[in-house]
Design a protein around this motif. Structure first.
Motif, PDB file in Angstrom:
ATOM      1  N   THR A  76       9.895  16.580  11.179  1.00 18.92           N
ATOM      2  CA  THR A  76      10.061  17.968  11.628  1.00 18.92           C
ATOM      3  C   THR A  76       9.678  18.106  13.092  1.00 18.92           C
ATOM      4  N   ILE A  77       8.597  17.459  13.495  1.00 21.41           N
ATOM      5  CA  ILE A  77       8.186  17.473  14.906  1.00 21.41           C
ATOM      6  C   ILE A  77       9.258  16.830  15.770  1.00 21.41           C
ATOM      7  N   ALA A  78       9.762  15.683  15.344  1.00 21.86           N
ATOM      8  CA  ALA A  78      10.803  14.978  16.109  1.00 21.86           C
ATOM      9  C   ALA A  78      12.041  15.862  16.254  1.00 21.86           C
ATOM     10  N   SER A  79      12.423  16.538  15.202  1.00 21.34           N
ATOM     11  CA  SER A  79      13.586  17.426  15.238  1.00 21.34           C
ATOM     12  C   SER A  79      13.374  18.571  16.226  1.00 21.34           C
ATOM     13  N   ALA A  80      12.170  19.149  16.221  1.00 24.18           N
ATOM     14  CA  ALA A  80      11.863  20.242  17.157  1.00 24.18           C
ATOM     15  C   ALA A  80      11.898  19.748  18.600  1.00 24.18           C
ATOM     16  N   LEU A  81      11.427  18.536  18.844  1.00 26.10           N
ATOM     17  CA  LEU A  81      11.470  17.969  20.199  1.00 26.10           C
ATOM     18  C   LEU A  81      12.909  17.729  20.637  1.00 26.10           C
ATOM     19  N   GLU A  82      13.728  17.235  19.721  1.00 23.28           N
ATOM     20  CA  GLU A  82      15.140  16.988  20.034  1.00 23.28           C
ATOM     21  C   GLU A  82      15.879  18.294  20.325  1.00 23.28           C
ATOM     22  N   GLN A  83      15.503  19.362  19.643  1.00 22.57           N
ATOM     23  CA  GLN A  83      16.124  20.661  19.897  1.00 22.57           C
ATOM     24  C   GLN A  83      15.827  21.166  21.302  1.00 22.57           C
ATOM     25  N   ARG A  84      14.746  20.670  21.904  1.00 30.60           N
ATOM     26  CA  ARG A  84      14.408  21.030  23.284  1.00 30.60           C
ATOM     27  C   ARG A  84      15.092  20.094  24.287  1.00 30.60           C
ATOM     28  N   GLY A  85      15.888  19.148  23.793  1.00 26.28           N
ATOM     29  CA  GLY A  85      16.627  18.265  24.681  1.00 26.28           C
ATOM     30  C   GLY A  85      15.978  16.925  24.944  1.00 26.28           C
ATOM     31  N   HIS A  86      14.943  16.593  24.198  1.00 27.63           N
ATOM     32  CA  HIS A  86      14.241  15.322  24.389  1.00 27.63           C
ATOM     33  C   HIS A  86      14.715  14.281  23.376  1.00 27.63           C
ATOM     34  N   GLU A  87      14.363  13.032  23.642  1.00 24.47           N
ATOM     35  CA  GLU A  87      14.551  11.957  22.667  1.00 24.47           C
ATOM     36  C   GLU A  87      13.249  11.838  21.881  1.00 24.47           C
ATOM     37  N   ALA A  88      13.349  11.790  20.574  1.00 23.76           N
ATOM     38  CA  ALA A  88      12.152  11.649  19.747  1.00 23.76           C
ATOM     39  C   ALA A  88      12.370  10.546  18.722  1.00 23.76           C
ATOM     40  N   HIS A  89      11.380   9.683  18.591  1.00 20.91           N
ATOM     41  CA  HIS A  89      11.484   8.519  17.716  1.00 20.91           C
ATOM     42  C   HIS A  89      10.343   8.524  16.703  1.00 20.91           C
ATOM     43  N   PRO A  90      10.560   9.089  15.503  1.00 21.67           N
ATOM     44  CA  PRO A  90       9.528   8.998  14.482  1.00 21.67           C
ATOM     45  C   PRO A  90       9.494   7.579  13.904  1.00 21.67           C
ATOM     46  N   MET A  91       8.285   7.045  13.741  1.00 20.43           N
ATOM     47  CA  MET A  91       8.152   5.674  13.231  1.00 20.43           C
ATOM     48  C   MET A  91       6.809   5.511  12.528  1.00 20.43           C
ATOM     49  N   SER A  92       6.841   4.938  11.348  1.00 20.26           N
ATOM     50  CA  SER A  92       5.603   4.623  10.652  1.00 20.26           C
ATOM     51  C   SER A  92       4.898   3.483  11.385  1.00 20.26           C
ATOM     52  N   VAL A  93       3.581   3.570  11.488  1.00 21.22           N
ATOM     53  CA  VAL A  93       2.841   2.483  12.139  1.00 21.22           C
ATOM     54  C   VAL A  93       2.959   1.186  11.347  1.00 21.22           C
ATOM     55  N   THR A  94       3.351   1.274  10.082  1.00 26.43           N
ATOM     56  CA  THR A  94       3.558   0.053   9.299  1.00 26.43           C
ATOM     57  C   THR A  94       4.818  -0.687   9.757  1.00 26.43           C
ATOM     58  N   GLN A  95       5.713  -0.013  10.487  1.00 25.64           N
ATOM     59  CA  GLN A  95       6.938  -0.631  11.014  1.00 25.64           C
ATOM     60  C   GLN A  95       6.744  -1.191  12.427  1.00 25.64           C
ATOM     61  N   TRP A  96       5.626  -0.856  13.061  1.00 24.38           N
ATOM     62  CA  TRP A  96       5.351  -1.254  14.442  1.00 24.38           C
ATOM     63  C   TRP A  96       5.238  -2.769  14.524  1.00 24.38           C
ATOM     64  N   THR A  97       5.904  -3.359  15.507  1.00 26.11           N
ATOM     65  CA  THR A  97       5.855  -4.812  15.676  1.00 26.11           C
ATOM     66  C   THR A  97       5.358  -5.153  17.071  1.00 26.11           C
ATOM     67  N   ASN A  98       5.127  -6.414  17.312  1.00 24.33           N
ATOM     68  CA  ASN A  98       4.700  -6.870  18.646  1.00 24.33           C
ATOM     69  C   ASN A  98       5.774  -6.621  19.691  1.00 24.33           C
ATOM     70  N   ALA A  99       7.017  -6.455  19.262  1.00 28.23           N
ATOM     71  CA  ALA A  99       8.108  -6.184  20.200  1.00 28.23           C
ATOM     72  C   ALA A  99       8.117  -4.726  20.643  1.00 28.23           C
ATOM     73  N   ASP A 100       7.458  -3.840  19.894  1.00 23.51           N
ATOM     74  CA  ASP A 100       7.388  -2.424  20.253  1.00 23.51           C
ATOM     75  C   ASP A 100       6.315  -2.214  21.309  1.00 23.51           C
ATOM     76  N   SER A 101       6.540  -1.209  22.176  1.00 24.36           N
ATOM     77  CA  SER A 101       5.575  -0.945  23.239  1.00 24.36           C
ATOM     78  C   SER A 101       5.464   0.558  23.507  1.00 24.36           C
ATOM     79  N   ILE A 102       4.259   1.034  23.592  1.00 27.60           N
ATOM     80  CA  ILE A 102       4.027   2.439  23.927  1.00 27.60           C
ATOM     81  C   ILE A 102       4.526   2.725  25.336  1.00 27.60           C
ATOM     82  N   ALA A 103       4.563   1.701  26.189  1.00 20.57           N
ATOM     83  CA  ALA A 103       5.058   1.872  27.556  1.00 20.57           C
ATOM     84  C   ALA A 103       6.524   2.306  27.592  1.00 20.57           C
ATOM     85  N   ASP A 104       7.247   2.157  26.479  1.00 20.22           N
ATOM     86  CA  ASP A 104       8.648   2.573  26.412  1.00 20.22           C
ATOM     87  C   ASP A 104       8.810   4.080  26.261  1.00 20.22           C
ATOM     88  N   TYR A 105       7.698   4.801  26.095  1.00 13.81           N
ATOM     89  CA  TYR A 105       7.762   6.239  25.826  1.00 13.81           C
ATOM     90  C   TYR A 105       7.015   7.030  26.895  1.00 13.81           C
TER      91      TYR A 105
END
Length: 194
Positions: free
Chosen positions: A21-50
């Motif tokens: 719901t938060i991601a959808s509200a952010l997208e409605q404001r024109g932003h990109e939003a990526h909801p992701m469970s921390v259980t899906q987070w891998t070493n290839a993911d980076s907070i620096a990408d956001y």
């Protein structure tokens, strides 16, 4: 347009629903939003990408998930480098008029901050849900006892939701405004730039 990570840990699905719901509200404001469970987070993911990050967790048996505590602690320096926030989902916040519940919710947040060493820029607290259809026998029994005492609910034949969705959307909008302001007005809708 800013890029948002909405990372969460969800046990029965209510925190995931809040994150979506938060991601959808952010997208409605024109932003990109990526909801992701921390259980899906891998070493290839980076907070620096956001450009901005929200973390969300639920309370179970009086505790935050160890995986979310570890995630926030491991990434606290990266979180501090960009606009960030935290949202908590719990039955303690189910009744907005319950002062004991409010105090309990605040206590959980203080414990989370103490364990992670991370001070979020913005914090949201939302009522959770009783997902009796997801519980095993013992959990169902325990949750029924807790719900009877705190919420007066004894019907285990159905699930009960206590999330105020307008409050969730307001939190998302407020966070988007914070990010847009900190990033110098980048992103958002024409209305937010006015």
């Amino acid at each position: 347009m800013a890029s948002f990570l909405v990372a969460y840990k969800s046990k029965e699905g209510q925190t995931a629903k809040v994150a979506e719901t938060i991601a959808s509200a952010l997208e409605q404001r024109g932003h990109e939003a990526h909801p992701m469970s921390v259980t899906q987070w891998t070493n290839a993911d980076s907070i620096a990408d956001y450009d901005a990050v929200l973390l969300g967790d639920s309370i179970h048996m009086g505790r935050h998930a160890k995986k979310m505590i570890r995630f926030a602690r491991d990434h606290r320096d990266e979180l501090a480098e960009r606009p960030n926030g935290f949202f908590q989902v719990s039955l303690s916040a189910a009744d907005p008029d319950d002062e004991d519940g409010k105090t309990e919710s605040v206590t959980y947040i203080h414990e989370f901050i103490e364990k992670t060493g991370w001070e979020p820029d913005q914090i949201g607290v939302f009522g959770g849900a009783l997902r009796y259809s997801e519980y095993g026998f013992i959990t169902r029994y325990m949750m029924k006892r807790i719900a009877r005492g705190n919420l007066g609910i004894t019907d285990t034949s159905q699930d009960h939701e206590f999330t105020d969705w307008d409050e969730v959307e307001t939190f998302a909008t407020d966070f988007a405004v914070l990010v847009e302001t900190q990033l110098g007005g980048e992103g958002g809708t024409e209305e937010s730039a006015a």
